[in-house]
Design an enzyme around this catalytic site. Structure first.
Site, PDB file in Angstrom:
ATOM      1  N   GLY A  36       1.298  -1.015  -0.018  1.00 25.55           N
ATOM      2  CA  GLY A  36      -0.303   0.034  -0.323  1.00 25.55           C
ATOM      3  C   GLY A  36       0.578   1.130   0.112  1.00 25.55           C
ATOM      4  N   PHE A  39      -5.961  -7.163   8.336  1.00 26.42           N
ATOM      5  CA  PHE A  39      -5.971  -8.438   7.250  1.00 26.42           C
ATOM      6  C   PHE A  39      -4.799  -9.374   7.839  1.00 26.42           C
ATOM      7  CE2 PHE A  39      -6.650  -4.722   4.083  1.00 26.42           C
ATOM      8  CZ  PHE A  39      -7.775  -5.230   3.850  1.00 26.42           C
ATOM      9  N   LYS A  68       0.388  -0.666  11.788  1.00 27.06           N
ATOM     10  CA  LYS A  68      -0.306   0.637  13.307  1.00 27.06           C
ATOM     11  C   LYS A  68      -1.979   0.082  13.823  1.00 27.06           C
ATOM     12  CE  LYS A  68       2.910   4.176  12.532  1.00 27.06           C
ATOM     13  NZ  LYS A  68       3.403   5.410  11.949  1.00 27.06           N
ATOM     14  N   LYS A  93      -2.149   6.174  18.362  1.00 29.29           N
ATOM     15  CA  LYS A  93      -2.372   7.765  18.605  1.00 29.29           C
ATOM     16  C   LYS A  93      -3.302   7.816  16.771  1.00 29.29           C
ATOM     17  CE  LYS A  93       0.168   6.793  14.422  1.00 29.29           C
ATOM     18  NZ  LYS A  93      -0.631   7.169  12.634  1.00 29.29           N
ATOM     19  N   ARG A 108      -3.997  10.726   7.546  1.00 27.19           N
ATOM     20  CA  ARG A 108      -5.491   9.891   7.134  1.00 27.19           C
ATOM     21  C   ARG A 108      -6.795   9.987   7.944  1.00 27.19           C
ATOM     22  NH1 ARG A 108      -2.718   4.993   4.333  1.00 27.19           N
ATOM     23  NH2 ARG A 108      -1.879   4.646   6.719  1.00 27.19           N
ATOM     24  N   GLN A 145      -7.244   3.375   9.861  1.00 29.14           N
ATOM     25  CA  GLN A 145      -6.315   1.910  11.022  1.00 29.14           C
ATOM     26  C   GLN A 145      -7.246   2.357  12.302  1.00 29.14           C
ATOM     27  OE1 GLN A 145      -3.746  -0.878  10.352  1.00 29.14           O
ATOM     28  NE2 GLN A 145      -5.935  -0.740   8.999  1.00 29.14           N
TER      29      GLN A 145
HETATM   30  N1  NAI Z   1       0.339   4.878   4.865  1.00 24.92           N
HETATM   31  C1  NAI Z   1       1.096   5.833   5.772  1.00 24.92           C
HETATM   32  O1  NAI Z   1       1.186   6.705   5.810  1.00 24.92           O
HETATM   33  C2  NAI Z   1       1.870   5.025   7.649  1.00 24.92           C
HETATM   34  C3  NAI Z   1       1.300   4.003   7.664  1.00 24.92           C
HETATM   35  N2  NAI Z   1       1.114   3.190   8.748  1.00 24.92           N
HETATM   36  C4  NAI Z   1       0.815   1.678   8.786  1.00 24.92           C
HETATM   37  O2  NAI Z   1       0.924   0.639   7.941  1.00 24.92           O
HETATM   38  C5  NAI Z   1       0.396  -0.289   7.668  1.00 24.92           C
HETATM   39  C6  NAI Z   1      -0.231  -0.704   5.989  1.00 24.92           C
HETATM   40  O3  NAI Z   1      -0.358   0.742   5.231  1.00 24.92           O
HETATM   41  P1  NAI Z   1      -0.470   1.368   3.877  1.00 24.92           P
HETATM   42  O4  NAI Z   1       1.046   0.948   3.208  1.00 24.92           O
HETATM   43  O5  NAI Z   1      -0.149   3.175   4.035  1.00 24.92           O
HETATM   44  O6  NAI Z   1      -1.931   0.398   3.568  1.00 24.92           O
HETATM   45  P2  NAI Z   1      -3.043   1.238   2.810  1.00 24.92           P
HETATM   46  O7  NAI Z   1      -3.588   2.234   3.315  1.00 24.92           O
HETATM   47  O8  NAI Z   1      -2.760   1.830   1.064  1.00 24.92           O
HETATM   48  O9  NAI Z   1      -3.423   0.191   1.938  1.00 24.92           O
HETATM   49  C7  NAI Z   1      -4.209  -0.689   1.226  1.00 24.92           C
HETATM   50  C8  NAI Z   1      -3.561  -1.721   0.773  1.00 24.92           C
HETATM   51  O10 NAI Z   1      -3.840  -3.507   1.197  1.00 24.92           O
HETATM   52  C9  NAI Z   1      -4.210  -4.232   0.730  1.00 24.92           C
HETATM   53  N3  NAI Z   1      -5.405  -4.395   0.352  1.00 24.92           N
HETATM   54  C10 NAI Z   1      -6.856  -3.917   0.387  1.00 24.92           C
HETATM   55  N4  NAI Z   1      -7.127  -5.443   0.191  1.00 24.92           N
HETATM   56  C11 NAI Z   1      -6.595  -6.516   1.103  1.00 24.92           C
HETATM   57  C12 NAI Z   1      -6.790  -7.861   1.630  1.00 24.92           C
HETATM   58  N5  NAI Z   1      -8.069  -7.994   1.975  1.00 24.92           N
HETATM   59  N6  NAI Z   1      -6.059  -8.065   2.014  1.00 24.92           N
HETATM   60  C13 NAI Z   1      -4.406  -7.962   1.887  1.00 24.92           C
HETATM   61  N7  NAI Z   1      -4.220  -6.711   1.401  1.00 24.92           N
HETATM   62  C14 NAI Z   1      -5.974  -6.156   0.634  1.00 24.92           C
HETATM   63  C15 NAI Z   1      -3.899  -3.506  -0.779  1.00 24.92           C
HETATM   64  O11 NAI Z   1      -3.755  -3.758  -1.998  1.00 24.92           O
HETATM   65  C16 NAI Z   1      -3.804  -2.144  -0.644  1.00 24.92           C
HETATM   66  O12 NAI Z   1      -1.889  -2.922  -0.855  1.00 24.92           O
HETATM   67  C17 NAI Z   1      -0.630  -0.090   7.978  1.00 24.92           C
HETATM   68  O13 NAI Z   1      -1.110  -0.287   9.687  1.00 24.92           O
HETATM   69  C18 NAI Z   1      -0.874   1.262   8.441  1.00 24.92           C
HETATM   70  O14 NAI Z   1      -1.102   1.902   9.272  1.00 24.92           O
HETATM   71  C19 NAI Z   1       2.450   3.370   9.281  1.00 24.92           C
HETATM   72  C20 NAI Z   1       3.337   4.894   8.914  1.00 24.92           C
HETATM   73  C21 NAI Z   1       2.783   5.748   8.312  1.00 24.92           C
HETATM   74  O1  13P Z   2       0.836   6.485  10.925  1.00 25.49           O
HETATM   75  C1  13P Z   2       0.658   7.330  10.075  1.00 25.49           C
HETATM   76  C2  13P Z   2       1.936   8.494  10.169  1.00 25.49           C
HETATM   77  O2  13P Z   2       3.190   8.089  11.126  1.00 25.49           O
HETATM   78  C3  13P Z   2       0.198   7.990   9.075  1.00 25.49           C
HETATM   79  O3  13P Z   2      -1.201   8.202   9.728  1.00 25.49           O
HETATM   80  P1  13P Z   2      -2.759   7.862   8.958  1.00 25.49           P
HETATM   81  O4  13P Z   2      -2.922   6.141   8.913  1.00 25.49           O
HETATM   82  O5  13P Z   2      -3.813   8.336  10.078  1.00 25.49           O
HETATM   83  O6  13P Z   2      -2.585   8.660   7.730  1.00 25.49           O
END
Ligand code: NAI
Ligand code: 13P
Length: 398
Positions: A49, A135, A158, A243, A307, A338
């Protein structure tokens, strides 16, 4: 379809997999390859993602430089068909960009998108988990018996799960289902900012073996992404998880145009509840962890630019009349919130343990999310505040 291997020429033929005879039948014991490249660590990223793609980019820039790692970083893609009719993984491999979740950013030629989960992880010695938390249980179950016996894991996720037995952190879920050691990496890390190499910091939480933590630091650390290890897995992971609930509260305040002082108050009260909740669940959690990037810094950045904040702002502006599911689909184009599910999970724990009154902010956020209270209740709950300071014993957690 499996993705081509970048290093197929140097790669040894896959050895016959044999079931591990003892200790742990969750994992597959591979014969160790014999040439020098076998001593190198091989990284797979489970998730692609927004953050998963940026994490792959960061890691891939380091594996090219560090001789102790194979260059190739295999990134598992939850396959989907784009409006053009093409498969996302094929487009990533052709363009070197995740056009859906991180458009406009080159990931590095050594990132190989792989839609086959088992294939993506099977040779990896370092597994990076970074999917939306809901997931993960299903993914871990699919991986039982499919990973290397000597694999190490890290979670960038997270969130938490709530089981009959109580709360279960995602790193614990990974450790228990897959029988691997699992560190965590959390921090003030809005992915789109790190994608364009703006300076930020992160925290690796580990237990026991500092050498493993140092290896994770080596894999992630760059001049613009500075990573520090802390021996407090639970504290680091709970900061990253909780958070997101406070960020929803901050978004409600923004949506109601209540101003900076109110938002700062919400963040302060939220931080206090994060600390209290973490320490009630795990007495080992350290106060100092809350001053690391994973603590106060992540809270600030998420309440300003995340987000969860953004969708909660829209929720409040619509008077709670449009659901979070609807807003998420409309505003995030496939990315996932989340905070809403975490608020529910935290509420279940509080309710089961009789702690609801000790955590008025966490409790109120969930009740607003499910429509039991209006968004304006986020500040009205403060009339309950004296109650929790009167509860005997609670003060020690603040
Ligand atoms: N985006 C950010 O700025 C940050 C995100 N995180 C954490 O990282 C983790 C992942 O977040 P992101 O990479 O941003 O993901 P994202 O919010 O972009 O989520 C979408 C992802 O989920 C996948 N997905 C959808 N349905 C699915 C299913 N049924 N099974 C498996 N995968 C599926 C999609 O293909 C895509 O890769 C979360 O826990 C988030 O809180 C942590 C720090 C920063
Ligand atoms: O964890 C994040 C930044 O550290 C991103 O938070 P959001 O999922 O609310 O965008």
């Amino acid at each position: 379809m499996m993705a081509p291997s970048l290093e197929s020429q140097q790669q040894l033929p896959l050895q016959e997999e044999i079931a591990s005879e003892n200790i742990n039948n969750n994992v597959v014991a591979h014969h160790q390859p014999e040439d020098e490249s076998s001593t190198k660590s091989k990284v797979a990223v489970v998730g692609s993602g927004n953050w998963g793609s940026v994490a792959s980019k960061l890691i891939a820039s380091n594996t090219l430089k560090l001789p102790s790692f194979h260059d190739e970083v295999r990134m598992w893609v939850f396959e989907e068909t784009l409006p053009s009719g093409e498969k996302l993984s094929e487009v990533i491999n052709r363009t070197n960009e995740n056009v859906k979740y991180l458009p406009g950013i080159k990931l590095g030629k050594n990132v190989v998108a792989d839609p086959d989960l088992e294939h993506a992880v099977r040779d990896a010695t370092m597994l990076v988990f970074v999917t939306p938390h809901q997931f993960m249980e299903g993914i871990c179950k699919r991986l039982v018996g499919k990973i290397r016996k000597d694999a190490e894991a890290i979670s960038l996720i997270k969130g938490m799960e709530v089981k009959k037995e109580g709360p279960c952190m995602i790193s614990t879920l990974i450790s228990e289902i897959l029988g691997v050691n699992c560190c965590v990496l959390m921090g003030a890390n809005i992915a789109n900012e790190i994608a364009v190499e703006k300076f930020s910091e992160a925290t690796v939480g580990y237990r026991g073996n500092r050498d493993i933590a140092e290896k994770w630091v080596q894999l992630f650390n760059t001049s613009y992404f500075v990573v520090s290890p802390v021996q407090d897995v639970e504290g680091v992971e709970l900061c990253g998880t909780l958070k997101n609930v406070v960020a929803l509260a901050a978004g409600f305040v923004d949506g109601l145009d209540m101003g900076n002082n109110t938002k700062a108050a919400i963040m302060r009260i939220g931080l206090r509840e994060m600390k209290a909740f973490s320490k009630l669940l795990f007495s080992s959690v350290k106060d100092s962890t809350f001053f690391e990037s994973c603590g106060v810094a992540d809270l600030i950045t998420t309440c300003l630019g995340g987000r969860n904040r953004k969708c909660a702002d829209a929720f409040a502006r619509n008077g709670g009349k449009r659901s979070f599911d609807e807003l998420e689909a409309e505003m995030l184009q496939g990315q996932k919130l989340q905070g809403v599910s975490t608020a529910k999970e935290v509420y279940e724990v509080l309710s089961y343990r009789g702690w609801l009154e000790l955590f008025p902010l966490f409790t109120t956020v969930h009740e607003i999310c499910i429509g039991r209270l209006p968004p304006s209740a986020i500040v009205e709950y403060s009339e309950h505040t004296p109650k929790f300071s009167l509860v005997e014993g609670s003060a020690q957690f603040y």
